[in-house]
Every structure is written in C-alpha cells, then in structure tokens.
Design a protein around this motif. Structure first.
Motif, mmCIF file in Angstrom:
data_model
loop_
_atom_site.group_PDB
_atom_site.id
_atom_site.type_symbol
_atom_site.label_atom_id
_atom_site.label_comp_id
_atom_site.label_asym_id
_atom_site.label_seq_id
_atom_site.Cartn_x
_atom_site.Cartn_y
_atom_site.Cartn_z
ATOM 1 N N HIS A 246 -0.268 10.219 -6.375
ATOM 2 C CA HIS A 246 -0.675 9.083 -5.578
ATOM 3 C C HIS A 246 -0.988 7.529 -6.554
ATOM 4 C CE1 HIS A 246 -2.310 7.021 -1.909
ATOM 5 N NE2 HIS A 246 -3.323 6.518 -2.604
ATOM 6 N N ALA A 247 -1.888 8.154 -7.360
ATOM 7 C CA ALA A 247 -2.171 7.024 -8.403
ATOM 8 C C ALA A 247 -1.215 6.565 -9.564
ATOM 9 C CB ALA A 247 -3.959 7.739 -9.116
ATOM 10 N N ALA A 248 -0.095 7.615 -9.660
ATOM 11 C CA ALA A 248 0.592 7.464 -11.003
ATOM 12 C C ALA A 248 0.000 7.232 -12.262
ATOM 13 C CB ALA A 248 1.082 6.303 -10.518
ATOM 14 N N GLU B 101 -9.273 11.381 -2.337
ATOM 15 C CA GLU B 101 -10.496 12.843 -1.461
ATOM 16 C C GLU B 101 -9.040 14.082 -1.699
ATOM 17 O OE1 GLU B 101 -12.606 13.938 2.304
ATOM 18 O OE2 GLU B 101 -10.488 13.044 2.795
ATOM 19 N N VAL B 102 -8.459 14.665 -1.340
ATOM 20 C CA VAL B 102 -7.648 15.387 -1.289
ATOM 21 C C VAL B 102 -7.821 16.648 -0.421
ATOM 22 C CG1 VAL B 102 -5.601 17.054 -1.966
ATOM 23 C CG2 VAL B 102 -6.148 14.686 -3.786
ATOM 24 N N GLU B 103 -6.900 16.776 0.356
ATOM 25 C CA GLU B 103 -6.919 18.525 1.491
ATOM 26 C C GLU B 103 -5.833 19.185 1.008
ATOM 27 O OE1 GLU B 103 -7.283 18.742 6.173
ATOM 28 O OE2 GLU B 103 -5.198 18.420 5.266
ATOM 29 N N VAL B 104 -6.986 20.463 1.200
ATOM 30 C CA VAL B 104 -5.561 21.547 0.529
ATOM 31 C C VAL B 104 -5.105 22.647 1.779
ATOM 32 C CG1 VAL B 104 -4.435 23.107 -1.365
ATOM 33 C CG2 VAL B 104 -5.772 20.791 -1.761
ATOM 34 N N SER B 105 -4.870 22.884 0.996
ATOM 35 C CA SER B 105 -4.097 23.833 2.551
ATOM 36 C C SER B 105 -3.126 24.983 2.201
ATOM 37 C CB SER B 105 -3.805 24.121 3.582
ATOM 38 O OG SER B 105 -3.167 23.698 4.708
ATOM 39 N N ALA C 118 0.521 -1.336 0.471
ATOM 40 C CA ALA C 118 0.115 0.695 -0.176
ATOM 41 C C ALA C 118 0.990 1.119 -0.124
ATOM 42 C CB ALA C 118 -0.959 0.332 1.050
ATOM 43 N N LYS C 119 0.259 2.871 -0.751
ATOM 44 C CA LYS C 119 1.227 3.249 -0.844
ATOM 45 C C LYS C 119 1.153 4.181 0.622
ATOM 46 C CE LYS C 119 2.248 4.945 -6.027
ATOM 47 N NZ LYS C 119 1.516 5.493 -6.959
ATOM 48 N N SER C 120 1.412 4.987 0.924
ATOM 49 C CA SER C 120 2.168 5.561 1.628
ATOM 50 C C SER C 120 1.323 7.258 1.571
ATOM 51 C CB SER C 120 2.865 5.971 2.503
ATOM 52 O OG SER C 120 2.968 7.621 3.122
ATOM 53 N N MET C 121 -0.204 7.591 2.157
ATOM 54 C CA MET C 121 -0.600 8.502 1.445
ATOM 55 C C MET C 121 0.652 9.987 1.495
ATOM 56 S SD MET C 121 -4.169 8.443 1.327
ATOM 57 C CE MET C 121 -5.385 6.856 1.959
ATOM 58 N N ARG C 122 1.078 9.832 2.775
ATOM 59 C CA ARG C 122 2.017 11.303 2.912
ATOM 60 C C ARG C 122 2.930 10.962 1.102
ATOM 61 N NH1 ARG C 122 5.243 10.988 8.996
ATOM 62 N NH2 ARG C 122 2.758 11.554 9.090
ATOM 63 N N ALA C 123 3.208 9.999 0.965
ATOM 64 C CA ALA C 123 3.911 10.354 -0.433
ATOM 65 C C ALA C 123 3.807 10.878 -1.368
ATOM 66 C CB ALA C 123 4.176 8.833 -0.676
ATOM 67 N N GLU D 22 -2.504 17.092 0.017
ATOM 68 C CA GLU D 22 -2.598 15.386 -0.014
ATOM 69 C C GLU D 22 -3.184 14.687 0.802
ATOM 70 O OE1 GLU D 22 -0.896 15.544 4.083
ATOM 71 O OE2 GLU D 22 -0.584 13.349 4.204
ATOM 72 N N VAL D 23 -3.654 13.781 0.121
ATOM 73 C CA VAL D 23 -4.538 12.989 -0.463
ATOM 74 C C VAL D 23 -5.182 11.945 1.119
ATOM 75 C CG1 VAL D 23 -4.819 10.814 -1.298
ATOM 76 C CG2 VAL D 23 -3.971 12.009 -2.653
ATOM 77 N N THR D 24 -5.871 12.067 1.506
ATOM 78 C CA THR D 24 -6.825 11.629 2.872
ATOM 79 C C THR D 24 -7.159 10.748 2.897
ATOM 80 O OG1 THR D 24 -8.059 13.484 2.291
ATOM 81 C CG2 THR D 24 -6.256 13.855 3.970
ATOM 82 N N PHE D 25 -7.875 10.243 1.513
ATOM 83 C CA PHE D 25 -8.696 9.525 1.515
ATOM 84 C C PHE D 25 -8.946 8.430 -0.130
ATOM 85 C CE2 PHE D 25 -12.047 6.748 0.217
ATOM 86 C CZ PHE D 25 -12.737 5.971 1.157
ATOM 87 N N ALA D 26 -8.433 7.520 -0.262
ATOM 88 C CA ALA D 26 -9.142 6.216 -1.999
ATOM 89 C C ALA D 26 -9.573 5.820 -0.893
ATOM 90 C CB ALA D 26 -7.301 6.137 -2.011
#
Ligand SMILES: CC(C)(COP(=O)(O)OP(=O)(O)OC[C@H]1O[C@@H](n2cnc3c(N)ncnc32)[C@H](O)[C@@H]1OP(=O)(O)O)[C@@H](O)C(=O)NCCC(=O)NCCS
Length: 127
Positions: free
Chosen positions: A52-54, A92-96, A7-12, A82-86
């Motif tokens: 995230h998805a490549a 879903e991506v959270e943007v700040s 599984a890919k890390s969301m943080r990546a 950062e992706v927060t849910f796949a």
C-alpha cells in the motif's frame, strides 16, 4: 492513464500467503505453535502495508490477535491480509487465517488479527 495522485484502493494491498504446517511448527500439544502463526500474520501484514505504502514498513503495534481454533500439523494455512485504514504514515492491517485439511478440503477460519505498521524512510523515520 493511471494518475499517480489518485487515492490508492485498499483492496490493491490485499495479499495471500500459503504454507503447509510441518512437524517443526508444533507446540507441546501437537498442534501448531501460536508464535509461528503470529510470525506468518506479521509477515503478511508487513507485505500488505508495504504494497500500500510503496515503502518499507515496520510493525508498531499488534492491536488484537485472536485464536478461534487450533491448527493441526499437515494443514495448509492461508493468511489473508489487507490494509483497512491509512493515516498519515501509519496503516491498520486486518489479517485473517484459514486452515485447510488437504484431503477433505474442509476449511476453518482460525485467526483474526489487527496490526499497525508505519512506513519508514532510509533513516528509520516515519515517511
Ligand atoms: C514505528 C516508529 C518508526 C514510529 O516512530 P515514532 O517516533 O513513534 O513516530 P510518530 O510518533 O511520528 O508516529 C508515526 C505514526 O505511527 C503511529 N503510531 C505510533 N505509535 C503507535 C502505536 N503504539 N499504535 C498505533 N499507532 C502508532 C502514529 O499515530 C503516527 O501515525 P500517522 O502518521 O498515521 O498519524 C518507531 O516507533 C519504531 O521504529 N519502532 C520500532 C519498530 C520495530 O522495530 N518493529 C519491529 C520490527 S518490524
């Protein structure tokens, strides 16, 4: 050795864009136009989801976009995404967004947004 099935890390997926706010980004009040911030937010979200998805991704929904404080011309704006849910094909991506006054270094958290992207194949179908 890296296992491609892990599984890919969301943080990546985390990315940061930075842009100086120039006079051409102004609205009638002399602050930065909200639509310009939305464009940067969407670009950052698209990059995080693509990473995230490549895969190529498209925006399918903007669930939430809040403007907490105005951004001023001359500010340096940082957009963090950062992706927060796949899901299966969606993310879903959270943007700040943070605005920095370059002389004082004072930073203000100006925006929070949640967007949904879908990975697509060459025909534009969810992948
Ligand atoms: C994104 C698109 C390919 C999805 O096609 P679709 O036929 O609706 O696909 P599906 O119904 O199979 O849904 C695909 C995924 O998107 C999600 N999704 C679809 N509509 C959604 C919405 N409004 N909000 C949140 N998620 C949504 C589904 O839940 C599904 O997620 P999952 O695979 O993780 O379970 C299609 O709607 C499209 O091309 N939209 C235009 C995109 C665009 O032009 N964006 C602006 C420029 S980037």
């Amino acid at each position: 050795m890296e296992n491609s099935h892990e599984a890919k890390s969301m943080r990546a997926s985390r990315i940061q864009l930075a842009q100086m706010m120039m006079p051409e980004h102004a609205n009638l009040h002399g602050n930065v136009h909200g639509g310009w911030i939305m464009k940067l937010v969407d670009e950052a979200g698209a990059l995080a989801s693509t990473r995230h998805a490549a895969h190529r991704t498209v925006t399918v929904a903007i669930d939430r976009m809040v403007f907490h404080h105005p951004i001023h011309i001359g500010d340096l704006v940082f957009i963090n995404a950062e992706v927060t849910f796949a899901g299966h094909t969606s993310m879903e991506v959270e943007v700040s967004v943070t605005a920095e006054e370059p002389i004082t270094g004072k930073q203000v958290h100006t925006n929070t947004a949640y967007l949904v992207y879908v990975a697509i194949d060459d025909l534009g179908n969810p992948a």
